[in-house]
Write a protein that holds these residues in place. Structure first.
Motif, PDB file in Angstrom:
ATOM      1  N   ASP A  46     -48.547  23.218  39.176  1.00 51.77           N
ATOM      2  CA  ASP A  46     -49.968  23.190  39.510  1.00 51.77           C
ATOM      3  C   ASP A  46     -50.195  23.876  40.851  1.00 51.77           C
ATOM      4  N   SER A  47     -50.848  24.991  40.815  1.00 53.67           N
ATOM      5  CA  SER A  47     -51.162  25.677  42.070  1.00 53.67           C
ATOM      6  C   SER A  47     -52.420  25.071  42.667  1.00 53.67           C
ATOM      7  N   ALA A  48     -52.591  25.305  43.921  1.00 57.02           N
ATOM      8  CA  ALA A  48     -53.744  24.720  44.612  1.00 57.02           C
ATOM      9  C   ALA A  48     -55.049  25.241  44.044  1.00 57.02           C
ATOM     10  N   GLY A  49     -55.005  26.476  43.501  1.00 64.23           N
ATOM     11  CA  GLY A  49     -56.243  27.055  43.015  1.00 64.23           C
ATOM     12  C   GLY A  49     -56.495  26.826  41.537  1.00 64.23           C
ATOM     13  N   ALA A  50     -55.601  26.073  40.879  1.00 61.45           N
ATOM     14  CA  ALA A  50     -55.767  25.852  39.441  1.00 61.45           C
ATOM     15  C   ALA A  50     -57.011  25.009  39.181  1.00 61.45           C
ATOM     16  N   THR A  51     -57.804  25.419  38.214  1.00 58.74           N
ATOM     17  CA  THR A  51     -59.021  24.685  37.872  1.00 58.74           C
ATOM     18  C   THR A  51     -59.047  24.367  36.387  1.00 58.74           C
ATOM     19  N   TRP A  52     -59.752  23.314  36.072  1.00 55.61           N
ATOM     20  CA  TRP A  52     -59.905  22.915  34.668  1.00 55.61           C
ATOM     21  C   TRP A  52     -60.800  23.918  33.952  1.00 55.61           C
ATOM     22  N   GLN A  53     -60.455  24.233  32.709  1.00 54.25           N
ATOM     23  CA  GLN A  53     -61.261  25.137  31.898  1.00 54.25           C
ATOM     24  C   GLN A  53     -61.746  24.390  30.661  1.00 54.25           C
ATOM     25  N   PRO A  54     -63.012  24.491  30.344  1.00 52.08           N
ATOM     26  CA  PRO A  54     -63.550  23.761  29.193  1.00 52.08           C
ATOM     27  C   PRO A  54     -63.204  24.469  27.887  1.00 52.08           C
ATOM     28  N   PRO A  55     -63.270  23.755  26.776  1.00 52.86           N
ATOM     29  CA  PRO A  55     -63.128  24.431  25.480  1.00 52.86           C
ATOM     30  C   PRO A  55     -64.342  25.307  25.228  1.00 52.86           C
ATOM     31  N   SER A  56     -64.210  26.252  24.308  1.00 53.90           N
ATOM     32  CA  SER A  56     -65.341  27.133  24.017  1.00 53.90           C
ATOM     33  C   SER A  56     -65.389  27.440  22.531  1.00 53.90           C
ATOM     34  N   GLU A  57     -66.593  27.562  22.020  1.00 55.08           N
ATOM     35  CA  GLU A  57     -66.815  27.896  20.618  1.00 55.08           C
ATOM     36  C   GLU A  57     -66.767  29.413  20.441  1.00 55.08           C
ATOM     37  N   THR A  58     -66.091  29.873  19.406  1.00 52.37           N
ATOM     38  CA  THR A  58     -65.912  31.309  19.206  1.00 52.37           C
ATOM     39  C   THR A  58     -67.234  32.033  19.024  1.00 52.37           C
ATOM     40  N   THR A  59     -68.147  31.466  18.242  1.00 54.08           N
ATOM     41  CA  THR A  59     -69.424  32.134  17.960  1.00 54.08           C
ATOM     42  C   THR A  59     -70.588  31.437  18.654  1.00 54.08           C
ATOM     43  N   ALA A  60     -70.332  30.934  19.848  1.00 52.07           N
ATOM     44  CA  ALA A  60     -71.370  30.193  20.569  1.00 52.07           C
ATOM     45  C   ALA A  60     -72.559  31.076  20.905  1.00 52.07           C
ATOM     46  N   ARG A  61     -73.742  30.478  20.870  1.00 52.08           N
ATOM     47  CA  ARG A  61     -74.955  31.161  21.291  1.00 52.08           C
ATOM     48  C   ARG A  61     -75.426  30.521  22.595  1.00 52.08           C
TER      49      ARG A  61
END
Length: 328
Positions: free
Chosen positions: A174-189
């Motif tokens: 874990d680097s100090a700059g690591a941030t959480w990334q949310p899931p994402s929908e492939t065809t999101a609008r």
């Protein structure tokens, strides 16, 4: 110099793709669990009374799409005999048909959910229908994905996008700059509605298919998109006025109860369901969007529907529709 490789095959060796009759719409009048039937006949009567206005609306709206106004609509009902068997066909089906008739509805076809897992196959063998659909899944890779995620054939999970990265447990990673990334929908609008669907549980040789996955198979069967070596699957068995057996395994997977019914398979489907099925059917659409259907089968449906002036979209999920009446 490399010589081109040629492959020769007898045309007669290719399995012929069965041609099916099609209604314009397969209208599902309900899908109830054994626990719903245990509540009693009043529960069934309330169900069909709430479904009747929507069934009429589906017929009217389908007719309005056709130049001659004559819509072919077949009705069906799915009984869950896969997850539980609290009652017998002889005890359960007559009250069900009676409750539908009291609301002015006719159930043309009655199906068992267990048939969506394993169906009668060719040459009197069993056809693992759910497994065959699993083998047709082609996962849609989200943009920027690294391919790290194991395939659905191993995990039993199918999503409509990119999952959030797994949490790291090692402080050294874990680097100090690591941030959480949310899931994402492939065809999101604009914003994502991410969904991860469990297709089965248990060990591979003893899988218990999920309700969402069996419901996906059910949709594909109604749309006439599945074949077993070119042959149709779950073709309805005429039942007429015979008595219902005392065991579910003594009942064919799909019964044709109405001898004058329009075809079981249809260019499109509409399901009138209790609101608790909303999340299940969202999962169904995720599955349908990632299932690969044989070209010959797709071409058959697309060309025939277009000739009738009832063209259907190439997207399989777009051929399905739902009604979730309040209070159902």
């Amino acid at each position: 110099m490399n010589q081109p490789a040629w492959a020769f095959r007898e045309t007669s060796a290719e399995p012929a793709t069965a041609s099916l009759p099609f209604s314009h719409v397969s209208l599902e009048l309900g899908h109830l669990y054994m626990e719903d039937f245990a509540v009693g006949a009043d529960r069934l009567r309330r169900h069909f009374a709430a479904a009747r206005p929507w069934a009429d609306a589906v017929r009217a709206s389908t007719g309005a799409r056709l130049a001659n106004g004559r819509a072919r609509v077949s009705t069906c009902f799915l009984i869950d005999d896969y997850f539980s068997r609290l009652s017998t066909p002889a005890e359960l089906i007559p009250p069900l048909l009676s409750a539908a008739a009291d609301a002015g509805l006719t159930i043309d076809y009655l199906a068992r959910e267990s048939g969506c897992a394993v169906a009668p196959g060719t040459d009197r063998t069993e056809f693992r229908l759910a497994e065959s659909v699993l083998n047709r899944l082609v996962e849609s890779p989200p943009p920027g994905s690294s391919g790290f995620r194991p395939p659905v054939s191993r995990t039993g999970w199918l999503s409509n996008g990119c999952r959030a990265p797994a949490q790291r447990t090692s402080a050294a990673l874990d680097s100090a700059g690591a941030t959480w990334q949310p899931p994402s929908e492939t065809t999101a609008r604009g914003h994502s509605v991410f969904l991860d669907v469990e297709l089965w549980s248990g060990r591979e040789e003893e899988r218990t298919w999920s309700c969402a996955f069996l419901a996906s198979v059910w949709q594909l069967v109604r749309l006439g998109l599945l074949r077993d070596n070119g042959r149709a699957v779950l073709t309805p068995t005429p039942w007429d006025d015979r008595e219902f057996p005392s065991e579910w395994d003594g009942l064919p997977p799909v019964l044709r109860l109405n001898p004058h019914a329009e075809p079981f398979t249809a260019y499109s489907t509409c399901s009138v369901l209790p609101t608790r099925f909303l999340t299940v059917e969202h999962a169904v659409r995720v599955v349908l969007e990632q299932v690969q259907i044989e070209d010959a089968v797709q071409d058959q449906v697309m060309s025939r529907s277009a000739k009738e002036g009832f063209a259907v979209p190439a997207d399989i999920a777009a051929r399905t529709s739902y009604v979730f009446p309040p209070g159902l």
